[in-house]
Motif scaffolding. Structure first.
Motif, PDB file in Angstrom:
ATOM      1  N   GLN A 207       0.826  -1.210   0.000  1.00 16.42           N
ATOM      2  CA  GLN A 207       0.000   0.000   0.000  1.00 16.42           C
ATOM      3  C   GLN A 207       0.860   1.260   0.000  1.00 16.42           C
ATOM      4  OE1 GLN A 207      -2.255  -0.900   3.512  1.00 16.42           O
ATOM      5  NE2 GLN A 207      -3.979  -1.781   2.370  1.00 16.42           N
ATOM      6  N   ARG A 208       2.002   1.211   0.700  1.00 12.73           N
ATOM      7  CA  ARG A 208       2.897   2.373   0.696  1.00 12.73           C
ATOM      8  C   ARG A 208       3.443   2.632  -0.711  1.00 12.73           C
ATOM      9  NH1 ARG A 208       5.067   0.252   5.521  1.00 12.73           N
ATOM     10  NH2 ARG A 208       7.044  -0.264   4.498  1.00 12.73           N
ATOM     11  N   ALA A 209       3.797   1.557  -1.406  1.00 18.35           N
ATOM     12  CA  ALA A 209       4.281   1.716  -2.778  1.00 18.35           C
ATOM     13  C   ALA A 209       3.225   2.369  -3.654  1.00 18.35           C
ATOM     14  CB  ALA A 209       4.683   0.357  -3.348  1.00 18.35           C
ATOM     15  N   ALA A 210       1.966   1.942  -3.499  1.00 25.35           N
ATOM     16  CA  ALA A 210       0.876   2.525  -4.290  1.00 25.35           C
ATOM     17  C   ALA A 210       0.670   4.000  -3.944  1.00 25.35           C
ATOM     18  CB  ALA A 210      -0.411   1.739  -4.064  1.00 25.35           C
ATOM     19  N   LEU A 211       0.796   4.349  -2.657  1.00 21.13           N
ATOM     20  CA  LEU A 211       0.643   5.736  -2.243  1.00 21.13           C
ATOM     21  C   LEU A 211       1.768   6.605  -2.806  1.00 21.13           C
ATOM     22  CD1 LEU A 211      -0.438   5.217   1.476  1.00 21.13           C
ATOM     23  CD2 LEU A 211      -1.821   6.284  -0.320  1.00 21.13           C
ATOM     24  N   TYR A 212       2.990   6.118  -2.724  1.00 18.38           N
ATOM     25  CA  TYR A 212       4.108   6.876  -3.276  1.00 18.38           C
ATOM     26  C   TYR A 212       3.932   7.081  -4.776  1.00 18.38           C
ATOM     27  CZ  TYR A 212       6.673   6.184   1.115  1.00 18.38           C
ATOM     28  OH  TYR A 212       7.067   6.185   2.427  1.00 18.38           O
ATOM     29  N   ALA A 213       3.442   6.063  -5.466  1.00 16.99           N
ATOM     30  CA  ALA A 213       3.211   6.188  -6.907  1.00 16.99           C
ATOM     31  C   ALA A 213       2.145   7.229  -7.193  1.00 16.99           C
ATOM     32  CB  ALA A 213       2.804   4.829  -7.481  1.00 16.99           C
ATOM     33  N   THR A 214       1.064   7.202  -6.425  1.00 10.82           N
ATOM     34  CA  THR A 214      -0.043   8.134  -6.634  1.00 10.82           C
ATOM     35  C   THR A 214       0.373   9.574  -6.379  1.00 10.82           C
ATOM     36  OG1 THR A 214      -1.671   6.450  -6.035  1.00 10.82           O
ATOM     37  CG2 THR A 214      -2.373   8.747  -5.877  1.00 10.82           C
ATOM     38  N   TYR A 215       1.171   9.795  -5.335  1.00 14.45           N
ATOM     39  CA  TYR A 215       1.570  11.152  -4.961  1.00 14.45           C
ATOM     40  C   TYR A 215       2.867  11.599  -5.651  1.00 14.45           C
ATOM     41  CZ  TYR A 215      -2.009  11.488  -1.333  1.00 14.45           C
ATOM     42  OH  TYR A 215      -3.209  11.561  -0.660  1.00 14.45           O
ATOM     43  N   GLY A 216       3.443  10.769  -6.511  1.00 11.07           N
ATOM     44  CA  GLY A 216       4.616  11.175  -7.269  1.00 11.07           C
ATOM     45  C   GLY A 216       5.897  11.252  -6.473  1.00 11.07           C
ATOM     46  N   ILE A 217       6.010  10.448  -5.392  1.00 13.27           N
ATOM     47  CA  ILE A 217       7.223  10.438  -4.557  1.00 13.27           C
ATOM     48  C   ILE A 217       8.139   9.341  -5.083  1.00 13.27           C
ATOM     49  CG2 ILE A 217       8.128  10.337  -2.220  1.00 13.27           C
ATOM     50  CD1 ILE A 217       6.186  12.648  -2.730  1.00 13.27           C
ATOM     51  N   TRP A 218       9.053   9.694  -5.964  1.00 14.25           N
ATOM     52  CA  TRP A 218       9.805   8.697  -6.725  1.00 14.25           C
ATOM     53  C   TRP A 218      10.767   7.867  -5.881  1.00 14.25           C
ATOM     54  CZ3 TRP A 218       9.685   5.948 -10.892  1.00 14.25           C
ATOM     55  CH2 TRP A 218      10.826   5.265 -11.294  1.00 14.25           C
ATOM     56  N   TYR A 219      11.610   8.502  -5.103  1.00 17.29           N
ATOM     57  CA  TYR A 219      12.693   7.775  -4.436  1.00 17.29           C
ATOM     58  C   TYR A 219      12.176   6.741  -3.436  1.00 17.29           C
ATOM     59  CZ  TYR A 219      16.112  10.760  -6.689  1.00 17.29           C
ATOM     60  OH  TYR A 219      16.889  11.379  -7.640  1.00 17.29           O
ATOM     61  N   GLU A 220      11.145   7.068  -2.684  1.00 20.65           N
ATOM     62  CA  GLU A 220      10.577   6.094  -1.757  1.00 20.65           C
ATOM     63  C   GLU A 220       9.803   5.004  -2.506  1.00 20.65           C
ATOM     64  OE1 GLU A 220      12.271   8.737  -0.353  1.00 20.65           O
ATOM     65  OE2 GLU A 220      10.378   9.806  -0.122  1.00 20.65           O
ATOM     66  N   LEU A 221       9.257   5.354  -3.661  1.00 18.70           N
ATOM     67  CA  LEU A 221       8.574   4.346  -4.485  1.00 18.70           C
ATOM     68  C   LEU A 221       9.553   3.281  -4.956  1.00 18.70           C
ATOM     69  CD1 LEU A 221       6.283   3.161  -6.196  1.00 18.70           C
ATOM     70  CD2 LEU A 221       6.801   4.882  -7.940  1.00 18.70           C
ATOM     71  N   VAL A 222      10.726   3.681  -5.412  1.00 14.34           N
ATOM     72  CA  VAL A 222      11.733   2.707  -5.860  1.00 14.34           C
ATOM     73  C   VAL A 222      12.173   1.828  -4.697  1.00 14.34           C
ATOM     74  CG1 VAL A 222      13.967   2.407  -6.981  1.00 14.34           C
ATOM     75  CG2 VAL A 222      12.502   4.292  -7.656  1.00 14.34           C
ATOM     76  N   ASN A 223      12.381   2.426  -3.532  1.00 15.00           N
ATOM     77  CA  ASN A 223      12.776   1.641  -2.361  1.00 15.00           C
ATOM     78  C   ASN A 223      11.738   0.579  -2.029  1.00 15.00           C
ATOM     79  OD1 ASN A 223      14.992   3.316  -2.154  1.00 15.00           O
ATOM     80  ND2 ASN A 223      14.180   4.504  -0.453  1.00 15.00           N
ATOM     81  N   ALA A 224      10.462   0.990  -1.980  1.00 13.20           N
ATOM     82  CA  ALA A 224       9.395   0.053  -1.634  1.00 13.20           C
ATOM     83  C   ALA A 224       9.247  -1.033  -2.687  1.00 13.20           C
ATOM     84  CB  ALA A 224       8.077   0.814  -1.467  1.00 13.20           C
ATOM     85  N   SER A 225       9.351  -0.665  -3.951  1.00  9.48           N
ATOM     86  CA  SER A 225       9.218  -1.642  -5.035  1.00  9.48           C
ATOM     87  C   SER A 225      10.374  -2.637  -5.031  1.00  9.48           C
ATOM     88  CB  SER A 225       9.136  -0.925  -6.386  1.00  9.48           C
ATOM     89  OG  SER A 225       8.016  -0.075  -6.444  1.00  9.48           O
ATOM     90  N   ALA A 226      11.576  -2.163  -4.722  1.00  8.04           N
ATOM     91  CA  ALA A 226      12.725  -3.059  -4.639  1.00  8.04           C
ATOM     92  C   ALA A 226      12.550  -4.058  -3.500  1.00  8.04           C
ATOM     93  CB  ALA A 226      14.007  -2.254  -4.450  1.00  8.04           C
TER      94      ALA A 226
END
Length: 260
Positions: A207-226
């Motif tokens: 869910q955090r990855a989806a939230l980061y994607a929705t709000y355009g927070i790139w660096y935390e999105l990559v961390n969560a996806s990794a």
């Protein structure tokens, strides 16, 4: 014409009802934009890129040009087939250049790169403020194994200030007699709003990855996806977010231990 008290009461009741109806209509018009915004939330965690800053004049380089002495593992490939040193960051195209830019919400973010070289050559990560002053510089130890690597800003290092932008460089010196192979771009730290903070506190990793994607927070999105990829290699979150910013050729590359 005379109006009785009873008729006056009926008129007042009608006017009150009409006012309530108008208020209801206005409320509906107020709610419509909110519903439209919600319908535009990207599905499956695909990155929703924020607008690029208008006042950054310095372009970046998401992909390095040339190898300058660095050898790749796929020697059988032609030059057009070989993959280059690449920063895992979105790009914004302009007529004359590209802006390499992403957002973070934390003071010590992690940066991600694809290193195609079979080398343990010296490398370094450099961070500058908007004035061009170096606020952090550190050597990087490459493992010699091609793949995706991460470089984290240590907690003891310089802290990114909210609202400020920083220019980063990742340099690899395969041939001491030549300039480094490098990529560079920009990062900005932003403060998440109250809604996002509350959502993140209760969210699972997915869910955090989806939230980061929705709000355009790139660096935390990559961390969560990794991390999701590490927990389950069959998941496609990692491939989806890289493809959403044009990094299709990196999706199948392994994440390797490196750069402590």
């Amino acid at each position: 014409m005379k109006i009785t008290l009873r008729e006056l009461k009926l008129v007042c009741t009608f006017v009150a009802d009409l006012g309530a109806a108008i208020a209801l209509i206005l409320l509906c018009f107020t709610l419509v934009p909110t519903q439209l915004v919600k319908s535009q939330v990207p599905e499956k965690g695909i990155f929703n890129a924020p607008p690029p800053p208008e006042d950054i004049n310095a372009p970046g380089n998401r992909t390095a040009g040339g190898k300058r002495g660095c050898k790749t593992i796929n020697k059988q490939f032609t030059a057009s087939q070989e993959k280059n040193l690449t920063a895992l960051v979105p790009v914004y195209q302009s007529p004359n250049a590209e802006l390499v830019f992403g957002l973070t919400t934390i003071s010590h973010p992690t940066f991600w790169f694809y290193v195609p070289y079979v080398t343990t050559a010296s490398a370094e990560f450099v961070l500058q403020n908007e004035a061009g002053e170096i606020v952090y510089q550190s050597p990087v130890s490459l493992s010699g194994t091609p793949g995706v690597v991460s470089i984290s800003l240590p907690s003891t290092a310089y802290s990114l200030e909210t609202g400020d932008r920083y220019h980063w460089y990742f340099n690899i010196y395969c041939n001491p007699q030549q300039p480094p192979v490098f990529v560079d771009g920009w990062i900005k730290r932003v403060e998440p709003n109250t809604v996002l903070k509350n959502q993140l506190e209760k969210a699972t990793l997915k869910q955090r990855a989806a939230l980061y994607a929705t709000y355009g927070i790139w660096y935390e999105l990559v961390n969560a996806s990794a991390e999701l990829r590490r927990l389950d290699a069959r998941r496609n979150d990692w491939a989806n977010i890289l493809q959403s910013v044009g990094l299709n050729n990196i999706t199948s590359e392994p994440i390797v231990d490196c750069c402590n």
